[in-house]
Design a protein around this motif. Structure first.
Motif, short mmCIF file in Angstrom:
data_model
loop_
_atom_site.label_atom_id
_atom_site.label_comp_id
_atom_site.label_asym_id
_atom_site.label_seq_id
_atom_site.Cartn_x
_atom_site.Cartn_y
_atom_site.Cartn_z
N LYS A 167 0.85 -1.19 0.00
CA LYS A 167 0.00 0.00 0.00
C LYS A 167 0.89 1.24 0.00
O LYS A 167 2.10 1.17 0.22
N ASP A 168 0.27 2.40 -0.26
CA ASP A 168 1.02 3.65 -0.39
C ASP A 168 1.82 3.96 0.87
O ASP A 168 1.41 3.64 1.99
N VAL A 169 2.96 4.63 0.65
CA VAL A 169 3.88 5.00 1.73
C VAL A 169 4.02 6.52 1.73
O VAL A 169 4.31 7.12 0.69
N PRO A 170 3.85 7.19 2.89
CA PRO A 170 4.00 8.65 2.94
C PRO A 170 5.47 9.08 2.86
O PRO A 170 6.38 8.25 2.90
N VAL A 174 10.67 5.40 7.40
CA VAL A 174 11.30 4.11 7.19
C VAL A 174 10.20 3.05 7.26
O VAL A 174 9.43 3.03 8.23
N VAL A 175 10.11 2.20 6.23
CA VAL A 175 9.12 1.12 6.26
C VAL A 175 9.85 -0.22 6.16
O VAL A 175 10.87 -0.35 5.47
N ALA A 180 4.74 -4.40 4.30
CA ALA A 180 5.52 -3.28 4.83
C ALA A 180 4.66 -2.37 5.70
O ALA A 180 3.49 -2.11 5.40
N ARG A 181 5.26 -1.90 6.79
CA ARG A 181 4.59 -0.97 7.70
C ARG A 181 5.59 0.12 8.06
O ARG A 181 6.81 -0.06 7.97
N VAL A 182 5.06 1.25 8.49
CA VAL A 182 5.93 2.36 8.90
C VAL A 182 6.59 1.99 10.22
O VAL A 182 5.91 1.73 11.23
N LEU A 183 7.92 1.96 10.23
CA LEU A 183 8.68 1.71 11.45
C LEU A 183 8.82 3.00 12.25
O LEU A 183 8.62 3.02 13.46
#
Length: 204
Positions: A167-170, A174-175, A180-183
């Motif tokens: 999915k989209d990343v802002p 760091v993902v 993937a998730r925002v770390l």
């Protein structure tokens, strides 16, 4: 108006059938060109770069993809300036892959715009779809990252090795992980630390 309805459907992100795309829009020219690139000796850098310019549209100021790599069509990829990609990348450019300035990509990264329906009945009818991938400026994708269809990754992002981006990343994060998730956010403390390291290098 295009004379190839199936190709138009592909680039519009709609269901289509590959075998119905007209011959002049098929993937073979791009695949043959990449095959030529991959067969060149590693030290023929300028020849490799010249051929890659026919694949990677857009800016060509300091752009290099380390062979070997693979494409699907080889004509739906646009990159900005200062682009480097390490070995064994797969650019599955069934739809557009758009990459900003100052982007670095690690080895064995997969940018996959192509997808197939979840429903088995529709999937086995040979219908498929493709959605564009966009990667923002100053972003780094670590080794073995996979980016799935329709994903936009923001500016100044770090994608950790092995992540699967679904999915989209802002911007400015760091993902990591699968999916993937925002770390964490990238902060002023990060910038200051790395600027001190750079200053020490240049002063040394």
């Amino acid at each position: 108006m295009s004379t190839d309805k199936e190709y138009d459907r592909m680039l519009a992100g709609k269901l289509y059938v590959t075998d119905k795309i007209k011959s002049f829009n098929r993937e073979w020219p791009g695949k043959r060109l990449v095959q030529r690139i991959n067969q060149l000796p590693a030290d023929h850098v300028q020849e490799i770069i010249a051929l890659e310019r026919r694949i990677f549209q857009g800016e060509h100021d300091n752009v290099f993809v380390q062979p070997p790599f693979e494409v699907d069509y080889g004509r739906h990829i646009k990159v900005g300036k200062n682009f480097y990609c390490n070995v064994n990348a797969i650019f599955l450019d069934t739809n557009w892959i758009i990459i900003g300035d100052n982007v670095k990509i690690g080895p064995r990264v997969n940018l996959l715009t192509a997808g197939h329906p979840i429903d088995a009945g529709v999937r086995t009818s040979l219908l498929e779809f493709a959605q564009p991938i966009v990667i923002g400026d100053n972003t780094w994708l670590g080794g073995n990252v996979t980016v799935l269809p329709g994903v936009t990754i923001g500016n100044n992002v770090v994608v950790g090795a092995g992540a699967v981006v679904t999915k989209d990343v802002p911007d400015d994060v760091v993902v990591v992980g699968t999916p993937a998730r925002v770390l964490r956010k990238i902060t002023d403390a990060d910038r200051q630390y790395w600027q001190r390291q750079a200053d020490e290098y240049y002063q040394g």
